[in-house]
Design an enzyme around this catalytic site. Sequence first.
Site, PDB file in Angstrom:
ATOM      1  N   GLU A 184      44.343   7.410 -19.885  1.00  0.00           N
ATOM      2  CA  GLU A 184      43.435   6.623 -20.728  1.00  0.00           C
ATOM      3  C   GLU A 184      43.598   7.045 -22.177  1.00  0.00           C
ATOM      4  O   GLU A 184      43.624   8.245 -22.466  1.00  0.00           O
ATOM      5  CB  GLU A 184      41.959   6.838 -20.360  1.00  0.00           C
TER       6      GLU A 184
HETATM    7  C1  BG6 Z   1      36.296   6.935 -20.052  1.00  0.00           C
HETATM    8  C2  BG6 Z   1      36.087   6.262 -18.735  1.00  0.00           C
HETATM    9  O1  BG6 Z   1      35.236   7.806 -20.235  1.00  0.00           O
HETATM   10  O2  BG6 Z   1      36.253   6.187 -21.207  1.00  0.00           O
HETATM   11  C3  BG6 Z   1      36.173   4.778 -18.736  1.00  0.00           C
HETATM   12  O3  BG6 Z   1      36.927   6.803 -17.740  1.00  0.00           O
HETATM   13  C4  BG6 Z   1      35.586   4.236 -20.025  1.00  0.00           C
HETATM   14  O4  BG6 Z   1      35.550   4.289 -17.591  1.00  0.00           O
HETATM   15  C5  BG6 Z   1      36.391   4.783 -21.179  1.00  0.00           C
HETATM   16  O5  BG6 Z   1      35.498   2.858 -20.071  1.00  0.00           O
HETATM   17  C6  BG6 Z   1      35.998   4.251 -22.535  1.00  0.00           C
HETATM   18  O6  BG6 Z   1      34.626   4.393 -22.712  1.00  0.00           O
HETATM   19  P1  BG6 Z   1      33.708   3.166 -23.095  1.00  0.00           P
HETATM   20  O7  BG6 Z   1      32.351   3.703 -23.022  1.00  0.00           O
HETATM   21  O8  BG6 Z   1      34.107   2.766 -24.452  1.00  0.00           O
HETATM   22  O9  BG6 Z   1      33.965   2.104 -22.085  1.00  0.00           O
END
Ligand code: BG6
Length: 476
Positions: A372
């Site tokens: 991510e």
């Molecule tokens: C991470 C998670 O914390 O960040 C995701 O694994 C999440 O599920 C991503 O969507 C981004 O955070 P947000 O709150 O902007 O969606």
Amino acid sequence: MGFKTDFLWGGATAANQSEGGYNKGGRGLANVDVVPTGEDRGPIIRGKVKHLAFDEDHFYPAKNAIDMYTHFKEDIALFAEMGFKAYRFSIGWTRIFPNGDENEPNEEGLAFYDEMIDELLKYGIEPVVTITHFDMPIHLINAYGGWRNRKLVDFYGNLVTVLFNRYKGKVKYWITFNEINMILHAPFMGAGLVFEEGENEEQVMYTAAHHELVASALATKIAREIDPDIKIGCMIAAGQYYPNTPNPEDVRKAQVDNQSNYFFVDVQARGEYPAYALKELERKGIEVPFVEGDKELLKENTVDYVSFSYYSSRVSSADPSAYESTSGNIFPTIKNPYLERSEWGWQIDPLGFRITMNELYGRYQLPLFVVENGLGAKDVPDENGYVEDDYRIEYLQKHIAEMKNAVEEDGVDLLGYTSWGCIDIVSASSGQMSKRYGYIYVDRDDAGEGSLKRSKKKSFDWYKKVIASNGEDLSN
Ligand code: BG6
């Protein structure tokens, strides 16, 4: 010199934020289904609200999300057009075991993932599967208290046994728990915890953490018995804590904050509770509910790779009054004057990405996998749904460039990069649709209105070029 030739470029999503179809295919109700948007959301995800009832008429963003449940073929075709080598998604636990404690899985739920995985393989896209990404059957919360209960280890064991058998030879890369360290920051999402009045919350969180760590090791054991080719990864929300000043007090505080994240990976990658954590838990009077065989299980079943999300670095200070918290950050941090912030207050630090990668690789000497990374931003589409998202391209350019430095200059062993929310999905922290990360725009607003039409943003073609050049051409 650059990225490996089989580097896994792609994108990532999670079932609870993308699938929708909450009542389709025999699916049971999940914790995330009952989480609303707005100011009620924060206390709920922190486990502060009891008696969560599902009201059919109320708007919950996860209920229908972007309806990938019916759109997945169209979406995967777009990922393939971008040249994805990998796609990270998660299994909705309640599709497979609607209540979580059944003996037999729900065939219709499995059939959905059969189709999805086959569709990916058709395009040569490697599925990277998160077993649980902030979701679990609501029944396991109501009847068992979530991950505070040891029985969850067995239910999770049943789930993974079904999945590893079913997808043997098709899915190689698995991740046991998304951002396992989130238990300490959003315990309802991370572990289905709802606190009782006056109970020792830290005790409950570390009990749940122990159960998840044991379940993760159990999953690794089961995986290796079923299919020795499987690769199991742990996953944390990473992001280095910097000391606010060179004052050794601040340096020490940053060290302790970093350890609170490393704790999870230390157990999953090194196979035992680190001494600093045991001492800290002992000082706080927290008991880790070890049962016979846990220590051996953890030791013998460490992970194959370390995966992580990276959005931001953080800053620690020994002075509590320095914490004029930056809004939107789930992790405690103070403002870093050298960094810009996103519209949601997340500090933007590409070099911190390289620093974080070096820290993780240096500590574990295991392959890393960035699962991510990305910029949540407001997009304004034209009448055709086209978004000129140069701000997103700039964010990704800078981060990928630092990731490249970590590989080329520092020798970090990196398996792949799946940027977050490759198609616009519901935000985990806020429940908003307007916090968008995607290369693909989805016509849906914060109230759940919109046609759900998909359209390519400017970043779509940019990322396609990045992948085609194996990360050599980052130009806009
Ligand atoms: C991470 C998670 O914390 O960040 C995701 O694994 C999440 O599920 C991503 O969507 C981004 O955070 P947000 O709150 O902007 O969606």
